[in-house]
Design a protein around this motif. Structure first.
Motif, mmCIF file in Angstrom:
data_model
loop_
_atom_site.group_PDB
_atom_site.id
_atom_site.type_symbol
_atom_site.label_atom_id
_atom_site.label_comp_id
_atom_site.label_asym_id
_atom_site.label_seq_id
_atom_site.Cartn_x
_atom_site.Cartn_y
_atom_site.Cartn_z
ATOM 1 N N UNK A 11 39.480 22.772 40.626
ATOM 2 C CA UNK A 11 40.700 22.205 40.055
ATOM 3 C C UNK A 11 40.671 20.839 39.289
ATOM 4 N N UNK A 12 40.134 20.054 39.419
ATOM 5 C CA UNK A 12 40.231 19.363 38.699
ATOM 6 C C UNK A 12 39.215 19.345 37.081
ATOM 7 N N UNK A 13 38.474 20.049 37.407
ATOM 8 C CA UNK A 13 37.526 20.787 35.961
ATOM 9 C C UNK A 13 38.559 21.863 35.314
ATOM 10 N N UNK A 14 39.762 22.057 36.105
ATOM 11 C CA UNK A 14 40.831 23.448 35.395
ATOM 12 C C UNK A 14 39.459 24.751 35.632
ATOM 13 N N UNK A 15 38.880 24.867 36.363
ATOM 14 C CA UNK A 15 37.900 25.984 36.361
ATOM 15 C C UNK A 15 38.268 27.289 37.234
ATOM 16 N N UNK A 16 37.906 28.294 37.448
ATOM 17 C CA UNK A 16 38.359 29.015 38.566
ATOM 18 C C UNK A 16 36.696 29.818 39.067
ATOM 19 N N UNK A 30 37.098 34.802 52.584
ATOM 20 C CA UNK A 30 38.164 34.595 53.493
ATOM 21 C C UNK A 30 38.094 32.702 53.901
ATOM 22 N N UNK A 31 36.834 32.226 54.112
ATOM 23 C CA UNK A 31 36.588 31.133 53.971
ATOM 24 C C UNK A 31 37.196 29.486 52.982
ATOM 25 N N UNK A 32 37.391 30.636 51.788
ATOM 26 C CA UNK A 32 37.885 30.170 50.546
ATOM 27 C C UNK A 32 39.305 30.175 50.627
ATOM 28 N N UNK A 33 40.050 31.039 51.100
ATOM 29 C CA UNK A 33 41.156 30.954 51.132
ATOM 30 C C UNK A 33 42.141 30.746 51.731
ATOM 31 N N UNK A 34 41.232 29.968 53.366
ATOM 32 C CA UNK A 34 41.156 29.446 54.390
ATOM 33 C C UNK A 34 42.058 27.606 53.876
ATOM 34 N N UNK A 35 42.030 27.382 52.889
ATOM 35 C CA UNK A 35 42.048 26.229 52.187
ATOM 36 C C UNK A 35 43.707 26.617 51.808
ATOM 37 N N UNK A 36 44.561 25.840 51.920
ATOM 38 C CA UNK A 36 45.303 25.696 50.883
ATOM 39 C C UNK A 36 45.774 25.236 49.807
ATOM 40 N N UNK A 38 44.272 27.058 47.404
ATOM 41 C CA UNK A 38 42.983 28.180 46.733
ATOM 42 C C UNK A 38 43.492 28.956 45.940
ATOM 43 N N UNK A 39 44.708 29.568 45.482
ATOM 44 C CA UNK A 39 44.921 30.198 44.898
ATOM 45 C C UNK A 39 44.891 29.809 43.442
ATOM 46 N N UNK A 40 45.427 28.387 43.390
ATOM 47 C CA UNK A 40 45.234 27.591 42.009
ATOM 48 C C UNK A 40 43.700 27.655 41.527
ATOM 49 N N UNK A 41 42.345 28.445 42.749
ATOM 50 C CA UNK A 41 41.253 28.521 41.613
ATOM 51 C C UNK A 41 40.667 29.378 42.279
ATOM 52 N N UNK A 42 41.110 29.882 43.192
ATOM 53 C CA UNK A 42 40.131 31.438 43.218
ATOM 54 C C UNK A 42 40.871 32.342 43.006
ATOM 55 N N UNK A 43 39.728 32.783 42.278
ATOM 56 C CA UNK A 43 40.618 34.113 41.764
ATOM 57 C C UNK A 43 40.707 36.103 42.168
ATOM 58 N N UNK A 44 39.592 35.186 42.954
ATOM 59 C CA UNK A 44 39.619 37.032 43.583
ATOM 60 C C UNK A 44 38.162 36.791 44.253
#
Length: 160
Positions: A11-16, A30-36, A38-44
């Motif tokens: 997120x700090x780097x503006x990366x996805x 699933x592990x990634x999306x447990x982080x509140x 996560x949608x700011x960075x994780x595309x799918x």
């Protein structure tokens, strides 16, 4: 590195981020999306368990599968690059290997490859893990997060 730290750094780097999973069957996403947030960075992610799915969804060449198999550094590389292209992500992580209970392509349980594709190229980490199916899958997820974290900090783990 923990998943929340990894996502914060992205997120700090503006990366996805995107994922391409085989032996982990969606556990990494699933592990990634447990982080509140996560949608700011994780595309799918793409769960491509079967060889045909790897080829059709991620663009893994049939010739590569025939030559090297799906339990290979070459397949992990192609999966990560395919996910990065398909989802338009800055970074993509792939997982492929043998979780068990039986060997696959003549490779023993615990043979795992993690691909990390990014703006400066793709690296692959080869792992030899021990444990049952669940342990291999969980450890693969941790190693995938660690491999991307290392790349973000300028380290080049694994095979090139």
């Amino acid at each position: 590195m923990e998943v929340d730290e990894l996502l914060g750094e992205l997120r700090r780097r503006g990366a996805t981020l995107a994922t391409a999973e085989s032996l982990t069957g969606g556990r990494l996403a699933a592990r990634i999306t447990t982080v509140p947030g996560a949608s700011r960075t994780f595309l799918g992610g793409v769960v491509a368990y079967a060889s045909d799915a790897k080829q059709h969804l991620l663009g893994v060449p049939a010739g590569l599968v025939a030559r090297h198999g799906v339990v290979s550094a070459e397949c992990a590389r192609a999966m990560a690059e395919g996910a990065r292209a398909a989802l338009g992500a800055t970074w993509a992580v792939s997982t492929t290997g043998v979780a068990g209970p039986d060997e696959q392509e003549g490779k023993p349980v615990g043979t795992v490859f993690v691909g990390v594709a990014g703006p400066t190229g793709t690296t692959v980490v080869a792992l030899e893990l021990v444990g049952d199916r669940e342990a291999v899958q969980e450890r693969t997820c941790r190693e995938a997060v660690s491999a991307l974290g290392a790349r973000l900090h300028g380290e080049e783990p694994g095979l090139r």
